[in-house]
Design a protein around this motif. Structure first.
Motif, PDB file in Angstrom:
ATOM      1  N   ASP A 195      34.671  41.869  10.678  1.00  0.00           N
ATOM      2  CA  ASP A 195      34.171  41.774   9.271  1.00  0.00           C
ATOM      3  C   ASP A 195      32.476  42.534   8.944  1.00  0.00           C
ATOM      4  OD1 ASP A 195      36.381  40.494   8.939  1.00  0.00           O
ATOM      5  OD2 ASP A 195      35.701  38.473   8.977  1.00  0.00           O
TER       6      ASP A 195
ATOM      7  N   GLN B  77      39.316  41.290  12.448  1.00  0.00           N
ATOM      8  CA  GLN B  77      38.357  40.272  12.280  1.00  0.00           C
ATOM      9  C   GLN B  77      36.883  41.064  12.702  1.00  0.00           C
ATOM     10  OE1 GLN B  77      38.952  36.635  13.712  1.00  0.00           O
ATOM     11  NE2 GLN B  77      41.286  36.420  13.223  1.00  0.00           N
TER      12      GLN B  77
ATOM     13  N   ARG C 169      40.692  37.386   4.571  1.00  0.00           N
ATOM     14  CA  ARG C 169      41.734  36.879   5.173  1.00  0.00           C
ATOM     15  C   ARG C 169      41.972  35.582   4.379  1.00  0.00           C
ATOM     16  NH1 ARG C 169      39.087  38.840   8.899  1.00  0.00           N
ATOM     17  NH2 ARG C 169      37.845  37.027   9.078  1.00  0.00           N
TER      18      ARG C 169
END
Length: 583
Positions: free
Chosen positions: A244, A242, A431
């Motif tokens: 990103d 995560q 995701r």
């Protein structure tokens, strides 16, 4: 004198009546330990000896999702861990139920998904003497080789520590599966409630950042700056992290083209100008420096060698991974960077921002030309409105669905259904694509779909081969029972790979053939969901749109040409074939 009279006299005298100490038991301590650590959902199959644990957990505010088979509950817990970075919890009965969940636990460990399998078990004194208890099995010993860690709790006062150790093991370092063994009589053990509360442990900083060594970053930057044809490969570890924004900045500020592995698709949109996904073969073969970000050089990347990668010794690898032992697993890693992905990518970014000239333009033009040529070559196949459908025309319709609904979650499994969808369906957000991952194990579909809907609240599109669906198809009842916004599309070509195989003796159906013209949509109708049968891409697109708009559990039986498909999809080379001819 009665107890009541004694109490009245005590009150009259100004004293308080004697109070019995408040008690708690193993059931409530397990639940309290999970709640204390932020666990909100349990995936399970009820039965002896854990039925009441599920009931009490639900009464205490936890969401308990009951499945029809433990492997599917385990798969749900595993992907919940991937999506949330908290360990997904799967609760099973002993012995056979535990074994059913074990496949999902092993798969979670292989894929680095944080998951805890909690199973009831027989009592130690009976198991160790092999006296034949109900579902007797030494579950801890069986689980140990297949997961990251395994623990057994024998005393109620140790439940807090046991749960805490399981959580920390599941999420720290490289995430993975953990087994927690709870013998049946543990649940009914009673202790003082205050003592029980003090025995619980809230896990602090379970997955701390692991910063890379400055020398490792400097080495990686030196190698990267020397490249004439650099390439970044993003793995599902990068998606799990995560991080990103940092990953996007690394790609865009360096100008280095990237190839996403299937579950990393969407970290940057597949339509991004630096995406080399549609030119994957050229990118892998002709690159000279490859930066692996949360990706492993396993079979999915041809182990970093062979014709996929061009001439031996033609490239150098930089690898970011939190596990030091991953380095040099198949080929030499000239610049290993050990640490968590967020910290490592940020450190590389700092170096790139100070001194970086960008990726060579001729390399970018080469990949851009190859990508555009491949996309143009594929386009006519995706636009056909034929009946019966082929895989390309059906996936072309679903490609448009995801383009119009980038927030939807795509679950995908099968042979041709999986392999072709990886390349055809573009993803736009991280995701949002969930598939079979490292092992390529089939049967993840319905468990993943349930957990994706429960954990995110987003609509789910599950694209399934008819064979893959068979491993977990009964969970359509679970989807209907919980009224989840899941639309299942089954690519039905009457068999495994294709539906045209025959038995040379004429006695039985071919080994890869299913009942012809099966109507899977009727299964969904049987449980109160919506079933639709479609024969063209236009019908498929309309049916999926209606399902996604309504949010109702829906199963679409998409009739695919039985002759469509190839042996094992794109991995037929892994399937040995006999060279002997029958005389």
């Amino acid at each position: 004198m009665t107890v009541q009279a004694q109490n009245i006299d005590a009150i009259t005298a100004g004293a308080m009546p004697h109070e019995e100490p408040e008690l708690t038991d193993g059931f409530h301590l397990v639940i309290d330990a999970l709640k204390l650590n932020g666990i909100e959902t349990i995936y399970n199959v009820p039965g002896i000896p854990i039925t009441d644990l599920g009931r009490l957990a639900q009464a205490e505010g936890l969401r308990v999702i009951s499945f029809r088979h433990e492997q599917n509950a385990g798969n749900a817990a595993a992907i919940a861990g991937f999506l949330t970075k908290k360990p997904g919890i799967c609760l099973t009965v002993s012995a056979p139920g535990f074994l059913n969940g074990l496949t999902a636990l092993a798969n979670a460990t292989t894929n680095c998904f944080p998951m805890i399998l909690i199973s009831g078990s027989s009592e130690r004194e009976i198991v160790d003497l092999q006296q034949g208890d109900y579902e007797e099995m030494d579950q801890l010993a069986i689980a140990k080789p297949l997961c990251k860690a395994a623990f057994r709790v024998l005393h109620a006062a140790d439940i807090g520590i046991g749960v805490a150790r399981a959580i920390r093991a599941a999420v720290s370092g490289r995430p993975g599966g953990v087994y927690l063994d709870l013998p049946a009589k543990l649940f009914s053990q009673v202790i003082d409630a205050d003592l029980g509360a003090r025995s619980l442990v809230k896990v602090i900083d379970a997955a701390p950042a692991q910063l890379p060594a400055p020398a490792a970053i400097a080495r990686a930057l030196d190698v990267l700056k020397s490249a004439e044809r650099p390439l970044i490969i993003l793995g599902k570890g990068a998606a799990y992290a995560q991080a990103d924004e940092a990953v996007r900045a690394l790609v865009e500020e360096s100008g280095i083209p990237y190839v996403p592995m299937s579950m990393a698709k969407g970290l940057l949109p597949d339509t991004h100008p630096l995406s080399a996904g549609a030119a994957r073969s050229t990118a892998l073969k002709d690159s000279d420096v490859v930066l692996l970000v949360g990706a492993r050089l396993n079979w999915l990347l041809s182990h970093g060698k062979g014709k996929t990668w061009g001439e031996p010794g033609s490239k150098r690898f930089i690898q970011i991974d939190i596990e030091p032992r991953e380095m040099d697993s198949n080929v030499e890693i000239v610049a290993p960077v050990v640490g968590d992905i967020g910290s490592c990518v940020e450190a590389l970014l700092d170096g790139i921002r100070k001194d970086w000239k960008g990726a060579p333009s001729n390399w970018l033009e080469t990949l851009r030309g190859k990508r555009e040529a491949n996309i143009a070559k594929m386009a006519p196949k995706l636009m056909k409105n034929s009946s019966p459908m082929c895989f390309h025309s059906a996936l072309g319709a679903l490609r448009t669905v995801i383009k119009e609904r980038p927030d939807a979650i795509l679950v995908n499994e099968g042979a041709n259904t999986l392999d072709l969808a990886r390349g055809i369906i573009d993803m736009y957000q991280p995701r949002k694509r969930l598939d079979v991952g490292t092992w390529g194990v089939m049967g993840i579909g319905m468990g993943f779909a349930v957990a994706a809907a429960v954990e995110t609240g987003k609509p789910v599109l599950a694209v399934e081969g008819d064979s893959a669906f068979g491993f977990s198809g009964m969970e359509v009842e679970t989807i209907c029972r919980y009224e989840l916004p899941v639309c299942i599309v089954i690519f039905n070509n009457n068999g495994i790979y294709r539906g045209t195989d025959t038995d040379p003796t004429g006695r039985d159906p071919g080994t890869t053939v299913f009942v012809k013209n099966s109507r899977y949509d009727k299964m969904m109708e049987a449980f109160g969901g919506v079933g639709v049968n479609v024969t063209t891409p236009d019908e498929l697109k309309r049916a999926v749109d209606e399902a996604m708009n309504s949010g109702k559990p829906t199963l679409i039986n998409a009739e695919i040409d039985p002759a469509a498909g190839s042996e094992s999809g794109n991995i037929g080379s892994l399937n040995p074939q006999s060279t002997l001819k029958k005389k």
